[in-house]
Design a protein around this motif. Structure first.
Motif, PDB file in Angstrom:
ATOM      1  N   MET A 209       0.832  -1.205   0.000  1.00  0.00           N
ATOM      2  CA  MET A 209       0.000   0.000   0.000  1.00  0.00           C
ATOM      3  C   MET A 209       0.865   1.253   0.000  1.00  0.00           C
ATOM      4  SD  MET A 209      -3.060  -0.836   2.654  1.00  0.00           S
ATOM      5  CE  MET A 209      -4.368  -1.999   2.292  1.00  0.00           C
TER       6      MET A 209
ATOM      7  N   GLY B 158      -4.881   2.841  -0.732  1.00  0.00           N
ATOM      8  CA  GLY B 158      -5.454   2.566   0.581  1.00  0.00           C
ATOM      9  C   GLY B 158      -6.213   1.268   0.642  1.00  0.00           C
ATOM     10  N   SER B 159      -6.191   0.513  -0.457  1.00  0.00           N
ATOM     11  CA  SER B 159      -6.881  -0.782  -0.455  1.00  0.00           C
ATOM     12  C   SER B 159      -6.235  -1.732  -1.448  1.00  0.00           C
ATOM     13  CB  SER B 159      -8.369  -0.601  -0.789  1.00  0.00           C
ATOM     14  OG  SER B 159      -8.509  -0.080  -2.092  1.00  0.00           O
TER      15      SER B 159
ATOM     16  N   PHE C 215     -10.844  -8.395   0.584  1.00  0.00           N
ATOM     17  CA  PHE C 215     -10.576  -6.987   0.337  1.00  0.00           C
ATOM     18  C   PHE C 215     -10.040  -6.399   1.631  1.00  0.00           C
ATOM     19  CE2 PHE C 215     -11.677  -2.530  -0.362  1.00  0.00           C
ATOM     20  CZ  PHE C 215     -11.322  -2.379  -1.686  1.00  0.00           C
TER      21      PHE C 215
ATOM     22  N   THR D  80      -8.282  -2.841   3.539  1.00  0.00           N
ATOM     23  CA  THR D  80      -8.017  -1.409   3.448  1.00  0.00           C
ATOM     24  C   THR D  80      -6.999  -1.008   4.507  1.00  0.00           C
ATOM     25  OG1 THR D  80      -9.735  -0.752   5.019  1.00  0.00           O
ATOM     26  CG2 THR D  80     -10.404  -0.989   2.696  1.00  0.00           C
ATOM     27  N   ASP D  81      -6.450   0.184   4.340  1.00  0.00           N
ATOM     28  CA  ASP D  81      -5.528   0.690   5.354  1.00  0.00           C
ATOM     29  C   ASP D  81      -6.243   0.859   6.691  1.00  0.00           C
ATOM     30  OD1 ASP D  81      -7.049   2.854   4.397  1.00  0.00           O
ATOM     31  OD2 ASP D  81      -5.300   4.081   3.890  1.00  0.00           O
ATOM     32  N   ARG D  82      -7.514   1.172   6.654  1.00  0.00           N
ATOM     33  CA  ARG D  82      -8.289   1.278   7.895  1.00  0.00           C
ATOM     34  C   ARG D  82      -8.412  -0.086   8.573  1.00  0.00           C
ATOM     35  NH1 ARG D  82     -13.234   1.193  10.405  1.00  0.00           N
ATOM     36  NH2 ARG D  82     -13.669   2.982  11.727  1.00  0.00           N
ATOM     37  N   ASP D  83      -8.628  -1.133   7.785  1.00  0.00           N
ATOM     38  CA  ASP D  83      -8.668  -2.490   8.350  1.00  0.00           C
ATOM     39  C   ASP D  83      -7.368  -2.802   9.077  1.00  0.00           C
ATOM     40  OD1 ASP D  83     -11.202  -3.037   7.199  1.00  0.00           O
ATOM     41  OD2 ASP D  83     -10.266  -3.830   5.375  1.00  0.00           O
TER      42      ASP D  83
ATOM     43  N   ARG E 109     -17.745   1.316   1.009  1.00  0.00           N
ATOM     44  CA  ARG E 109     -17.280   2.480   0.261  1.00  0.00           C
ATOM     45  C   ARG E 109     -16.687   2.110  -1.097  1.00  0.00           C
ATOM     46  NH1 ARG E 109     -15.683   7.090   3.642  1.00  0.00           N
ATOM     47  NH2 ARG E 109     -16.452   6.699   5.719  1.00  0.00           N
ATOM     48  N   ARG E 110     -16.478   0.814  -1.317  1.00  0.00           N
ATOM     49  CA  ARG E 110     -15.884   0.352  -2.572  1.00  0.00           C
ATOM     50  C   ARG E 110     -16.567  -0.937  -3.004  1.00  0.00           C
ATOM     51  NH1 ARG E 110     -12.125   1.573   1.130  1.00  0.00           N
ATOM     52  NH2 ARG E 110     -10.582   3.175   0.693  1.00  0.00           N
TER      53      ARG E 110
ATOM     54  N   THR F 164     -15.351   3.232  -6.469  1.00  0.00           N
ATOM     55  CA  THR F 164     -15.391   3.794  -5.123  1.00  0.00           C
ATOM     56  C   THR F 164     -16.611   4.683  -4.928  1.00  0.00           C
ATOM     57  OG1 THR F 164     -14.173   5.811  -5.663  1.00  0.00           O
ATOM     58  CG2 THR F 164     -12.861   3.857  -5.081  1.00  0.00           C
TER      59      THR F 164
END
Length: 149
Positions: free
Chosen positions: A27, A33-34, A46, A48-51, A97-98, A112
């Motif tokens: 990333m 970010g994903s 899938f 994400t950076d949030r995950d 969101r995606r 997205t």
């Protein structure tokens, strides 16, 4: 307008057996970010950076963990010939969101929230999409705010 007209075709893909650390570096290096986790071209997860921040770092997990242990599954997918409005409703229903775009089961792109919201013909739907997705992604900390010390 169709999803295929607004989706991003160049998607960063990784093996589901990759480690969390490898995905974080991927990333960083690719400026994304994903990442879609795929097995022989078929999306299976899938991340994400949030995950990574919420389920790995915040929980004190090891960077050597397998990324598939922290990825979202099943993958919420869209057909490239789906109308943009239909894709927006799918995001609202699923609280994502995606959308991973697949054709005949194979990854062809990602669309997205921003891709859809900026192209919706129905301004009310765009506003609802943005509000509902933002709300769905917010953590539930209860009704009382607490100061972090």
């Amino acid at each position: 307008m169709l999803v295929r007209e607004v989706m991003t075709e160049s998607v960063v893909v990784a093996d589901p057996q990759s480690t969390v650390r490898e995905i974080a570096r991927l990333m960083r290096d690719r400026g994304v970010g994903s990442v879609v986790l795929a097995d022989k071209g078929r999306p299976v997860g899938f991340i994400t950076d949030r995950d990574l921040a919420v389920s790995v770092v915040a929980e004190g997990r090891d960077g050597a963990d397998r990324v598939s242990d922290h990825a979202s599954t099943p993958v919420i997918t869209a057909d490239p010939d789906m109308e943009v409005d239909e894709g927006a409703y799918l995001m609202i229903r699923q609280g994502v969101r995606r959308l991973v775009v697949v054709e005949a089961g194979f990854l062809v792109g990602v669309v997205t929230l921003d891709d859809l919201a900026s192209r919706l013909t129905d301004e009310d739907l765009a506003a609802r999409l943005s509000a509902r997705i933002t709300r769905a992604a917010m953590p539930d900390f209860g009704t009382r705010a607490r100061a972090v010390t």
